[in-house]
Design an enzyme around this catalytic site. Sequence first.
Site, PDB file in Angstrom:
ATOM      1  N   ASP A 151       0.854  -1.171   0.000  1.00  0.00           N
ATOM      2  CA  ASP A 151       0.000   0.000   0.000  1.00  0.00           C
ATOM      3  C   ASP A 151       0.897   1.230   0.000  1.00  0.00           C
ATOM      4  OD1 ASP A 151      -2.171   1.721   0.325  1.00  0.00           O
ATOM      5  OD2 ASP A 151      -2.600   1.123   2.387  1.00  0.00           O
ATOM      6  N   HIS A 152       0.311   2.361  -0.354  1.00  0.00           N
ATOM      7  CA  HIS A 152       0.978   3.644  -0.172  1.00  0.00           C
ATOM      8  C   HIS A 152       0.716   4.110   1.254  1.00  0.00           C
ATOM      9  CE1 HIS A 152       0.487   4.429  -4.779  1.00  0.00           C
ATOM     10  NE2 HIS A 152       1.630   3.818  -4.519  1.00  0.00           N
ATOM     11  N   PHE A 302      -5.123   4.310   1.338  1.00  0.00           N
ATOM     12  CA  PHE A 302      -6.272   3.599   0.779  1.00  0.00           C
ATOM     13  C   PHE A 302      -6.009   3.130  -0.648  1.00  0.00           C
ATOM     14  CE2 PHE A 302      -7.855   6.921   3.723  1.00  0.00           C
ATOM     15  CZ  PHE A 302      -8.144   6.082   4.788  1.00  0.00           C
ATOM     16  N   HIS A 303      -4.780   2.630  -0.873  1.00  0.00           N
ATOM     17  CA  HIS A 303      -4.398   2.113  -2.184  1.00  0.00           C
ATOM     18  C   HIS A 303      -3.837   0.687  -2.077  1.00  0.00           C
ATOM     19  CE1 HIS A 303      -3.475   6.588  -3.363  1.00  0.00           C
ATOM     20  NE2 HIS A 303      -4.771   6.325  -3.392  1.00  0.00           N
ATOM     21  N   PRO A 304      -4.435  -0.204  -1.292  1.00  0.00           N
ATOM     22  CA  PRO A 304      -3.841  -1.541  -1.161  1.00  0.00           C
ATOM     23  C   PRO A 304      -3.938  -2.336  -2.461  1.00  0.00           C
ATOM     24  CG  PRO A 304      -5.997  -1.503  -0.131  1.00  0.00           C
ATOM     25  CD  PRO A 304      -5.680  -0.085  -0.502  1.00  0.00           C
TER      26      PRO A 304
END
Length: 363
Positions: A151-152, A302-304
């Site tokens: 993730d980020h 919220f970029h998994p």
Amino acid sequence: MKIAEVDPLNPVIAAGLDAAVQCGYRRATDISGGLEIGFGPIFLNVAGGKRLSAADAYLLPALSRPNLEFVAEATVHRLRIESGRCMGVEYSTADGTSVSVACSDEVVVAAGTIGSAQLLMLSGVGPQQHLRDVGVGVSLDLPGVGANFHDHVMAPVVYSAARPMPPSRSGHGEAIGLIHTEYADHGPDVQLLFIDSTGIGLPGDDGSVVGYVIAAALMQPFSRGSVRLSGPDAGAPPIIDPNYFGDHRDVRTMVTALRLARQIGAVSAYDPWRLAEAAPGPAADDDDTLGIFAKAACQSYFHPVGTCAMGDTDMSVVDSELRVHGITGLRIADASIMPSIPSANTAATVYAIAERAAELIGG
């Protein structure tokens, strides 16, 4: 999907772009295009004051199609897999009714990085020892399911404001910067996000600070986590271990990113707005202290991605046409199939994956 820049920018965000230029960074003309290093306003999918979703752009216009049945508030319990083929889906409706749907062609799973891995494992597709440990019968030993979660991850530099903050018109984040640090393997490895509020649920934010944020995010994380089942029931929450900062290289890069954010936050373009640095605070100046702060104050961007990764290795889950290895009649079309995360916010990439899936299914 309608996208556009915010016009005019929130003045606090505009000050951030001016500050980045003062620090020697270039002003990007199309930072959302994916080809530029620098700072600029982002394109937002906001129209008429409302953020557009994938449902607005893709689903709602298609609801009248005679070959589409849309079931809201359904919980999928498992995929029906028999003799190496996906034969259908079992789910329950909002009123608790159990439904079993047979499929003679293909099932496409698009439950996301967490949900798709969870559903495959509930259906007996995944690392066999883990499935046995939680009481799920094994249909196929596919060890990569649920692995490779990344993730980020982001951490904030928070400033209290010297004057009242203007209201947001777009959801707070209107501009970003992409930076290629000395640690980057390829492309930008850090993103700085200008946020015109502190009241956005940041870890440790008790609402006492009124101000703005320069958030630092890792674009090329080395750390990898996992998604695992807590039991054989679809209603049981999965066990998610993001393992943020599990690799020391991510701590090193985040400390660098926080220092870059501070550098931008300290220049004269912010003078009309800056009262003081509220977090990490002036006392957090050495690498160890900044690393401790990053671990305590970090959150998901919220970029998994990655738990059903595409490829042809022993840990890959889908092939280049999104078909699950070892199971016919089953594809996955969401962020879980990305073997590595792009140096960009992931929504547009997910839409592209979905559009490509539609092409593949349509032949």
